[in-house]
Design a protein around this motif. Structure first.
Motif, PDB file in Angstrom:
ATOM      1  N   ALA A   1       0.718  -1.195  -0.020  1.00 29.52           N
ATOM      2  CA  ALA A   1       0.053   0.132  -0.149  1.00 29.52           C
ATOM      3  C   ALA A   1       0.817   1.054  -0.099  1.00 29.52           C
ATOM      4  N   ASP A   2       1.847   1.296   0.779  1.00 34.15           N
ATOM      5  CA  ASP A   2       2.868   2.528   0.688  1.00 34.15           C
ATOM      6  C   ASP A   2       3.739   2.691  -0.393  1.00 34.15           C
ATOM      7  N   MET A   3       4.125   1.645  -1.102  1.00 29.26           N
ATOM      8  CA  MET A   3       4.687   1.954  -2.452  1.00 29.26           C
ATOM      9  C   MET A   3       4.035   2.168  -3.390  1.00 29.26           C
ATOM     10  N   CYS A   4       2.587   1.623  -3.499  1.00 24.01           N
ATOM     11  CA  CYS A   4       1.821   2.114  -4.495  1.00 24.01           C
ATOM     12  C   CYS A   4       1.352   3.400  -4.278  1.00 24.01           C
ATOM     13  N   ASN A   5       1.189   3.968  -3.175  1.00 21.74           N
ATOM     14  CA  ASN A   5       0.995   5.427  -2.866  1.00 21.74           C
ATOM     15  C   ASN A   5       2.071   6.311  -3.397  1.00 21.74           C
ATOM     16  N   THR A   6       3.395   5.825  -2.806  1.00 22.49           N
ATOM     17  CA  THR A   6       4.381   6.315  -3.466  1.00 22.49           C
ATOM     18  C   THR A   6       4.766   6.537  -4.833  1.00 22.49           C
ATOM     19  N   MET A   7       4.284   5.424  -5.688  1.00 21.38           N
ATOM     20  CA  MET A   7       4.158   5.377  -6.953  1.00 21.38           C
ATOM     21  C   MET A   7       3.363   6.589  -7.664  1.00 21.38           C
ATOM     22  N   MET A   8       2.115   6.474  -7.142  1.00 20.75           N
ATOM     23  CA  MET A   8       1.037   7.210  -7.836  1.00 20.75           C
ATOM     24  C   MET A   8       1.618   8.553  -7.288  1.00 20.75           C
ATOM     25  N   ARG A   9       2.030   9.088  -6.228  1.00 20.93           N
ATOM     26  CA  ARG A   9       2.317  10.479  -5.988  1.00 20.93           C
ATOM     27  C   ARG A   9       3.354  10.937  -6.818  1.00 20.93           C
ATOM     28  N   SER A  10       4.464  10.166  -7.059  1.00 18.12           N
ATOM     29  CA  SER A  10       5.533  10.526  -7.944  1.00 18.12           C
ATOM     30  C   SER A  10       5.183  10.537  -9.510  1.00 18.12           C
ATOM     31  N   MET A  11       4.174   9.895  -9.681  1.00 19.86           N
ATOM     32  CA  MET A  11       3.661  10.135 -11.165  1.00 19.86           C
ATOM     33  C   MET A  11       2.911  11.510 -11.405  1.00 19.86           C
ATOM     34  N   MET A  12       2.101  12.003 -10.263  1.00 21.18           N
ATOM     35  CA  MET A  12       1.419  13.019 -10.204  1.00 21.18           C
ATOM     36  C   MET A  12       2.265  14.297 -10.122  1.00 21.18           C
ATOM     37  N   ARG A  13       3.576  14.394  -9.835  1.00 17.26           N
ATOM     38  CA  ARG A  13       4.383  15.578  -9.572  1.00 17.26           C
ATOM     39  C   ARG A  13       5.590  15.282 -10.310  1.00 17.26           C
ATOM     40  N   MET A  14       5.622  15.045 -11.456  1.00 15.67           N
ATOM     41  CA  MET A  14       6.729  14.430 -12.373  1.00 15.67           C
ATOM     42  C   MET A  14       8.059  15.531 -12.338  1.00 15.67           C
ATOM     43  N   GLN A  15       7.857  16.641 -11.610  1.00 13.19           N
ATOM     44  CA  GLN A  15       9.026  17.486 -11.510  1.00 13.19           C
ATOM     45  C   GLN A  15      10.306  16.741 -10.748  1.00 13.19           C
ATOM     46  N   GLY A  16      11.577  16.741 -11.205  1.00 10.30           N
ATOM     47  CA  GLY A  16      12.622  16.150 -10.793  1.00 10.30           C
ATOM     48  C   GLY A  16      12.468  14.629 -11.114  1.00 10.30           C
ATOM     49  N   MET A  17      11.791  14.045 -11.753  1.00 14.17           N
ATOM     50  CA  MET A  17      11.611  12.521 -11.939  1.00 14.17           C
ATOM     51  C   MET A  17      12.408  12.460 -13.208  1.00 14.17           C
ATOM     52  N   THR A  18      13.446  11.580 -13.145  1.00 14.70           N
ATOM     53  CA  THR A  18      13.957  11.286 -14.547  1.00 14.70           C
ATOM     54  C   THR A  18      13.599  10.015 -14.993  1.00 14.70           C
ATOM     55  N   PRO A  19      13.828   9.551 -16.443  1.00 13.38           N
ATOM     56  CA  PRO A  19      13.415   8.265 -16.588  1.00 13.38           C
ATOM     57  C   PRO A  19      13.895   7.159 -15.994  1.00 13.38           C
ATOM     58  N   ALA A  20      15.121   7.124 -15.850  1.00 12.51           N
ATOM     59  CA  ALA A  20      15.851   6.410 -14.759  1.00 12.51           C
ATOM     60  C   ALA A  20      15.258   5.918 -13.599  1.00 12.51           C
ATOM     61  N   SER A  21      14.910   7.072 -12.885  1.00 14.22           N
ATOM     62  CA  SER A  21      14.383   7.109 -11.481  1.00 14.22           C
ATOM     63  C   SER A  21      12.893   6.483 -11.593  1.00 14.22           C
ATOM     64  N   MET A  22      12.082   6.837 -12.649  1.00 17.17           N
ATOM     65  CA  MET A  22      11.056   6.365 -12.864  1.00 17.17           C
ATOM     66  C   MET A  22      11.022   5.000 -13.166  1.00 17.17           C
ATOM     67  N   MET A  23      11.885   4.339 -13.964  1.00 17.50           N
ATOM     68  CA  MET A  23      11.947   2.929 -14.052  1.00 17.50           C
ATOM     69  C   MET A  23      12.340   2.205 -12.810  1.00 17.50           C
ATOM     70  N   SER A  24      13.137   2.693 -12.047  1.00 23.32           N
ATOM     71  CA  SER A  24      13.481   2.059 -10.646  1.00 23.32           C
ATOM     72  C   SER A  24      12.107   1.959  -9.709  1.00 23.32           C
ATOM     73  N   MET A  25      11.376   3.203  -9.765  1.00 25.13           N
ATOM     74  CA  MET A  25      10.310   3.294  -8.955  1.00 25.13           C
ATOM     75  C   MET A  25       9.195   2.010  -9.448  1.00 25.13           C
ATOM     76  N   LEU A  26       9.127   1.959 -10.905  1.00 22.39           N
ATOM     77  CA  LEU A  26       8.190   0.919 -11.321  1.00 22.39           C
ATOM     78  C   LEU A  26       8.865  -0.241 -11.147  1.00 22.39           C
ATOM     79  N   ASP A  27      10.043  -0.896 -11.028  1.00 17.98           N
ATOM     80  CA  ASP A  27      10.501  -1.707 -10.741  1.00 17.98           C
ATOM     81  C   ASP A  27      10.156  -2.150  -9.334  1.00 17.98           C
ATOM     82  N   ALA A  28      10.483  -1.451  -8.489  1.00 21.73           N
ATOM     83  CA  ALA A  28      10.109  -1.534  -6.904  1.00 21.73           C
ATOM     84  C   ALA A  28       8.500  -1.705  -6.774  1.00 21.73           C
TER      85      ALA A  28
END
Length: 125
Positions: A51-78
């Motif tokens: 639940a915590d990981m899904c919330n973090t993933m969703m919130r990260s996608m909602m505020r893409m500032q500072g998100m690089t493709p590499a960090s997004m891929m790592s978050m998706l993998d997690a």
């Protein structure tokens, strides 16, 4: 998805419907895992973590500032890894618990949505 998000770096290449589906799946999975964790079965810790990981993933996608493709891929993998763990734990109770079965299904849907997001990102790279 707002029009402001489209102006962010790396967002023009994103398929917003895939991204929205991923956020929706993360939200649904967070809710299912939260409900499942209240059953106090041995899957509860995995459900809370998922639940915590899904919330973090969703919130990260909602505020893409500072998100690089590499960090997004790592978050998706997690997120995929956490959903897999939770799904595996809940499947042990799925025959006896409708809540665990629902949670496992939600985890599977979230994993599929995260994989679609990764596939979309790799195709547009």
């Amino acid at each position: 998805m707002s029009k402001n998000m489209m102006s962010m770096p790396d967002m023009v290449m994103m398929d917003m419907s895939v991204m929205q589906a991923c956020m929706d799946a993360c939200s649904a999975c967070e809710q299912a895992c939260t409900v499942c964790s209240t059953q106090m079965m041995d899957c509860a810790p995995a459900c809370m973590n998922c639940a915590d990981m899904c919330n973090t993933m969703m919130r990260s996608m909602m505020r893409m500032q500072g998100m690089t493709p590499a960090s997004m891929m790592s978050m998706l993998d997690a997120c995929i890894a956490m959903c897999q763990t939770c799904m595996d734990m809940c499947m042990m109770h799925a025959d006896d618990s409708d809540v665990c079965r629902m949670c496992a299904q939600s985890c599977k849907a979230c994993m599929d949505a995260c994989m679609a997001m990764k596939d979309m990102m790799m195709a547009s790279a």
